[in-house]
Design a protein around this motif. Sequence first.
Motif, PDB file in Angstrom:
ATOM      1  N   UNK A 179       0.857  -1.184   0.000  1.00 51.03           N
ATOM      2  CA  UNK A 179       0.000   0.000   0.000  1.00 51.03           C
ATOM      3  C   UNK A 179       0.891   1.231   0.000  1.00 51.03           C
ATOM      4  N   UNK A 180       0.669   2.126  -0.948  1.00 50.90           N
ATOM      5  CA  UNK A 180       1.389   3.389  -0.981  1.00 50.90           C
ATOM      6  C   UNK A 180       0.374   4.489  -0.708  1.00 50.90           C
ATOM      7  N   UNK A 181       0.584   5.203   0.403  1.00 54.85           N
ATOM      8  CA  UNK A 181      -0.345   6.264   0.768  1.00 54.85           C
ATOM      9  C   UNK A 181      -0.045   7.503  -0.071  1.00 54.85           C
ATOM     10  N   UNK A 182      -1.111   8.195  -0.474  1.00 58.11           N
ATOM     11  CA  UNK A 182      -0.961   9.329  -1.390  1.00 58.11           C
ATOM     12  C   UNK A 182      -1.846  10.490  -0.936  1.00 58.11           C
ATOM     13  N   UNK A 183      -1.488  11.692  -1.362  1.00 57.60           N
ATOM     14  CA  UNK A 183      -2.441  12.791  -1.285  1.00 57.60           C
ATOM     15  C   UNK A 183      -2.700  13.285  -2.704  1.00 57.60           C
ATOM     16  N   UNK A 184      -3.820  14.003  -2.876  1.00 57.36           N
ATOM     17  CA  UNK A 184      -4.259  14.416  -4.208  1.00 57.36           C
ATOM     18  C   UNK A 184      -4.060  15.908  -4.406  1.00 57.36           C
ATOM     19  N   UNK A 185      -3.553  16.270  -5.593  1.00 57.62           N
ATOM     20  CA  UNK A 185      -3.511  17.678  -5.982  1.00 57.62           C
ATOM     21  C   UNK A 185      -4.011  17.743  -7.411  1.00 57.62           C
ATOM     22  N   UNK A 186      -5.094  18.463  -7.651  1.00 58.36           N
ATOM     23  CA  UNK A 186      -5.668  18.573  -8.999  1.00 58.36           C
ATOM     24  C   UNK A 186      -5.905  17.192  -9.609  1.00 58.36           C
ATOM     25  N   UNK A 187      -6.383  16.262  -8.798  1.00 58.51           N
ATOM     26  CA  UNK A 187      -6.712  14.937  -9.302  1.00 58.51           C
ATOM     27  C   UNK A 187      -5.512  14.055  -9.590  1.00 58.51           C
ATOM     28  N   UNK A 188      -4.305  14.528  -9.242  1.00 55.73           N
ATOM     29  CA  UNK A 188      -3.100  13.696  -9.403  1.00 55.73           C
ATOM     30  C   UNK A 188      -2.641  13.252  -8.014  1.00 55.73           C
ATOM     31  N   UNK A 189      -2.143  12.015  -7.932  1.00 52.99           N
ATOM     32  CA  UNK A 189      -1.785  11.420  -6.643  1.00 52.99           C
ATOM     33  C   UNK A 189      -0.289  11.525  -6.415  1.00 52.99           C
ATOM     34  N   UNK A 190       0.105  12.104  -5.274  1.00 51.55           N
ATOM     35  CA  UNK A 190       1.506  12.191  -4.895  1.00 51.55           C
ATOM     36  C   UNK A 190       1.789  11.183  -3.801  1.00 51.55           C
ATOM     37  N   UNK A 191       2.686  10.211  -4.045  1.00 55.19           N
ATOM     38  CA  UNK A 191       3.039   9.249  -2.990  1.00 55.19           C
ATOM     39  C   UNK A 191       3.698   9.956  -1.811  1.00 55.19           C
ATOM     40  N   UNK A 192       3.401   9.478  -0.602  1.00 57.61           N
ATOM     41  CA  UNK A 192       3.965  10.060   0.619  1.00 57.61           C
ATOM     42  C   UNK A 192       5.008   9.114   1.187  1.00 57.61           C
ATOM     43  N   UNK A 193       5.943   9.687   1.953  1.00 60.98           N
ATOM     44  CA  UNK A 193       6.899   8.842   2.677  1.00 60.98           C
ATOM     45  C   UNK A 193       6.117   7.981   3.665  1.00 60.98           C
ATOM     46  N   UNK A 194       6.557   6.746   3.850  1.00 60.23           N
ATOM     47  CA  UNK A 194       5.791   5.804   4.661  1.00 60.23           C
ATOM     48  C   UNK A 194       6.128   5.943   6.137  1.00 60.23           C
ATOM     49  N   UNK A 195       5.850   7.102   6.717  1.00 54.07           N
ATOM     50  CA  UNK A 195       6.072   7.279   8.142  1.00 54.07           C
ATOM     51  C   UNK A 195       4.737   7.499   8.834  1.00 54.07           C
ATOM     52  N   UNK A 196       4.783   7.556  10.155  1.00 54.10           N
ATOM     53  CA  UNK A 196       3.564   7.628  10.953  1.00 54.10           C
ATOM     54  C   UNK A 196       2.687   8.812  10.614  1.00 54.10           C
ATOM     55  N   UNK A 197       3.285   9.970  10.310  1.00 50.15           N
ATOM     56  CA  UNK A 197       2.469  11.147  10.058  1.00 50.15           C
ATOM     57  C   UNK A 197       1.808  11.107   8.689  1.00 50.15           C
ATOM     58  N   UNK A 198       2.232  10.200   7.819  1.00 49.37           N
ATOM     59  CA  UNK A 198       1.547  10.063   6.535  1.00 49.37           C
ATOM     60  C   UNK A 198       0.075   9.726   6.746  1.00 49.37           C
ATOM     61  N   UNK A 199      -0.248   9.118   7.891  1.00 48.00           N
ATOM     62  CA  UNK A 199      -1.656   8.846   8.201  1.00 48.00           C
ATOM     63  C   UNK A 199      -2.462  10.139   8.166  1.00 48.00           C
ATOM     64  N   UNK A 200      -1.857  11.250   8.643  1.00 51.50           N
ATOM     65  CA  UNK A 200      -2.590  12.516   8.646  1.00 51.50           C
ATOM     66  C   UNK A 200      -2.647  13.129   7.262  1.00 51.50           C
ATOM     67  N   UNK A 201      -1.509  13.107   6.560  1.00 52.38           N
ATOM     68  CA  UNK A 201      -1.453  13.818   5.281  1.00 52.38           C
ATOM     69  C   UNK A 201      -2.137  13.049   4.165  1.00 52.38           C
ATOM     70  N   UNK A 202      -2.216  11.718   4.302  1.00 52.14           N
ATOM     71  CA  UNK A 202      -2.757  10.898   3.218  1.00 52.14           C
ATOM     72  C   UNK A 202      -4.243  11.154   3.034  1.00 52.14           C
ATOM     73  N   UNK A 203      -4.690  11.121   1.790  1.00 45.97           N
ATOM     74  CA  UNK A 203      -6.117  11.118   1.495  1.00 45.97           C
ATOM     75  C   UNK A 203      -6.569   9.718   1.091  1.00 45.97           C
ATOM     76  N   UNK A 204      -5.637   8.877   0.724  1.00 43.98           N
ATOM     77  CA  UNK A 204      -6.004   7.528   0.326  1.00 43.98           C
ATOM     78  C   UNK A 204      -4.758   6.741   0.010  1.00 43.98           C
ATOM     79  N   UNK A 205      -4.949   5.603  -0.626  1.00 46.64           N
ATOM     80  CA  UNK A 205      -3.797   4.764  -0.951  1.00 46.64           C
ATOM     81  C   UNK A 205      -3.993   4.103  -2.308  1.00 46.64           C
ATOM     82  N   UNK A 206      -2.848   3.624  -2.809  1.00 39.34           N
ATOM     83  CA  UNK A 206      -2.774   2.895  -4.072  1.00 39.34           C
ATOM     84  C   UNK A 206      -2.238   1.520  -3.712  1.00 39.34           C
ATOM     85  N   UNK A 207      -2.763   0.463  -4.297  1.00 41.32           N
ATOM     86  CA  UNK A 207      -2.305  -0.897  -3.998  1.00 41.32           C
ATOM     87  C   UNK A 207      -1.439  -1.404  -5.143  1.00 41.32           C
ATOM     88  N   UNK A 208      -0.221  -1.855  -4.813  1.00 44.14           N
ATOM     89  CA  UNK A 208       0.633  -2.510  -5.806  1.00 44.14           C
ATOM     90  C   UNK A 208       0.508  -4.020  -5.580  1.00 44.14           C
TER      91      UNK A 208
END
Lengths: 391, 391
Positions: A335-364
């Motif tokens: 699972x790669x957590x991401x946030x969205x900007x203009x409908x594009x997904x930016x992967x986040x670093x996989x640390x604890x605070x990504x839970x706050x910044x993430x809007x969703x995830x992508x599954x590989x």
Amino acid sequence: MAQTGTDVRLVGFATLAAFAMALSWIEQHVQVLGPESIPAASATHRILAVPVRSRVDQPDVDRAARDGYAVQASETEAADSYTPLLLHLTDGNTAWRPSNANIVAAGMPMSPGTSAVLPFEATARNEGMLAVMAPVAPGSGVRLQGADTRAGQDHLATGRRLRPEDPAFLTALGVTAVDVVRQPKVAVLSIGPKSGGVDLLGPMLLPRIVRDGGLGLAVPWLATIAYAASRADLVIAAGRSGSGADDDAAPTLLAAGGTLALHGIALQPGESTGLGLLKATPVVLLPGEPLACLAAYEMLAARVVRRLSGLREPAPAPMVQLERKIVSTIGMVELVFVCLHDGRATPLAADGLAVMQAEGYVVVPETSEGFAAGSLVPFHSIDAGGWTLQS
Amino acid sequence: MAQTGTDVRLVGFATLAAFAMALSWIEQHVQVLGPESIPAASATHRILAVPVRSRVDQPDVDRAARDGYAVQASETEAADSYTPLLLHLTDGNTAWRPSNANIVAAGMPMSPGTSAVLPFEATARNEGMLAVMAPVAPGSGVRLQGADTRAGQDHLATGRRLRPEDPAFLTALGVTAVDVVRQPKVAVLSIGPKSGGVDLLGPMLLPRIVRDGGLGLAVPWLATIAYAASRADLVIAAGRSGSGADDDAAPTLLAAGGTLALHGIALQPGESTGLGLLKATPVVLLPGEPLACLAAYEMLAARVVRRLSGLREPAPAPMVQLERKIVSTIGMVELVFVCLHDGRATPLAADGLAVMQAEGYVVVPETSEGFAAGSLVPFHSIDAGGWTLQS
């Protein structure tokens, strides 16, 4: 696969069970709970155990579908703008007679004898007379009796969660009681990291359990795992699932007489997840690291809750474009957590605070090495919406 | 466009305003409300008026990212499986010295002098000694101080709605108060059709107002429109917006001294929607027919609520395949309600009960005559999720 009952403390996971094996264990060991009949008026957010069947025709009689004038359509056949049809306007309270028209509001019953409703715009009115400039087809502007539903017809399917407006609409179908799935009681033992004494995992898990159709019960401490299992339909222990010296979730389950079918799953983050049983009650061990806990909840524990609650699968995920590439390990579901900007997904670093910044995830998937920048991939939201700690 | 202040009763809408004109009226007349500072602990579901800024480094010191053994990475450079590096195991409570390793759990501070964490699987342990079979890079298995966020760094953006787990995580950032947008008070005058005395429109609108960041207030009767406007940030009158004899929503607004900027909009269903002002308070008139009411709420009123509440745009809509073709009229924005089967969307007949059966809708733009069967189209869910009548 980890051997059943192996203590992984200070050893780690020598091998990991394939993710598909965890899904198949859930399918084999978790079934939907039984039904109960409750008043429709208090059924918001409950999940149907059987279809809802209408008890009445809807509409109950032919009714106007729009504001306008009720007429007998056959009388209008020869009307045109050179030779308008002239009708007598009535208030509709007396029986319809030939060459009559009466004003109706949308939703009102059609007077016997009338078969169409002309909108105001299609007519001209003058001192009690109505001029009709064009023919109208029978049934135009009318909702015929039983057009929406007939008595005895299935109307809402099994697995549908009732929305806040449904109880009111159910009264329109003559339905006063509904058969819903008993709500699964999910005991959450949050023994993960705390921040300044504040529990991080309970507030993350409980609303999502409610979202998935469960009734979340916060239970204070892992020592009570047997007690929790005796009064709940599912036990989720969050934290201490790993291989550190104080990771006692798995040993505590085994000491209580439970079995651990899988411990160590090819899911990243979340590999220390465990699945087992205490008597007949399923037990899920989730990692304590918040991002891993959320990943393992969404990918595995949520499926257990939804199988118990009978909730249908969620709507399909939207596709989003990846802002940067994702690299992943073959053999692991990642699972790669991401946030969205203009409908594009930016992967986040996989640390604890990504839970706050993430809007969703992508599954590989486990067969994939990742996705190139610009790929279109399904986006899974982690927004728990309006679901709160209790239903 | 309908003329300002025209009474449409028994006349109908001679012309309809373009949908884009309604959107542009909303943009001109509705602005986000002001901020207020509230305790972070009670900020769930509130919308940020300014970014949240971390007050601390996170992690506060270098911390272990996994369970295992903390070592000085430079010492492991020559380790291999033929000549393993042997280290003395300590409990980590004494200061680190060369050739020492100590056990750590994920989240624990690193002992000064150590720079990497080896997982249990990468080592062998024997009577107080640890054998290391391979070099480890500095920082491996470690979360460095400030890696997640630095004091003063923006962490959550304006327009973000706080999730149930956020208050606990905010304590980890040292944040005790947040600046959120004042919640718009939305007075709902539900004067639409009732079923057996049960209000259909209030239960449909109020949870969606909460979803959109508003605070829904059910107000009993249209006669109180001036009163409602005096204590609310938005008035929604649902029902009696059309051109029937008893459709008095628009005349009542005008009689109260309000203005009706647009009445009659090229939206199907929902053409009798009106937009106006009473003093500075926006007023939206919604049709009473439930499907039209929901369509006009989602397409217009929801945007008014979201502009007031400062909520960001929702995530992109998933694409679904149409099971059957959709035919639409050029010049009208048309909503076609659908239900989903196996990820394919089946259009529903546009009657009142479609509100129950529908899972979402598809929008046909005014420039389009519709979509062919099999087309991929954006699907907009009408599931109000866990949002209830009040926030």
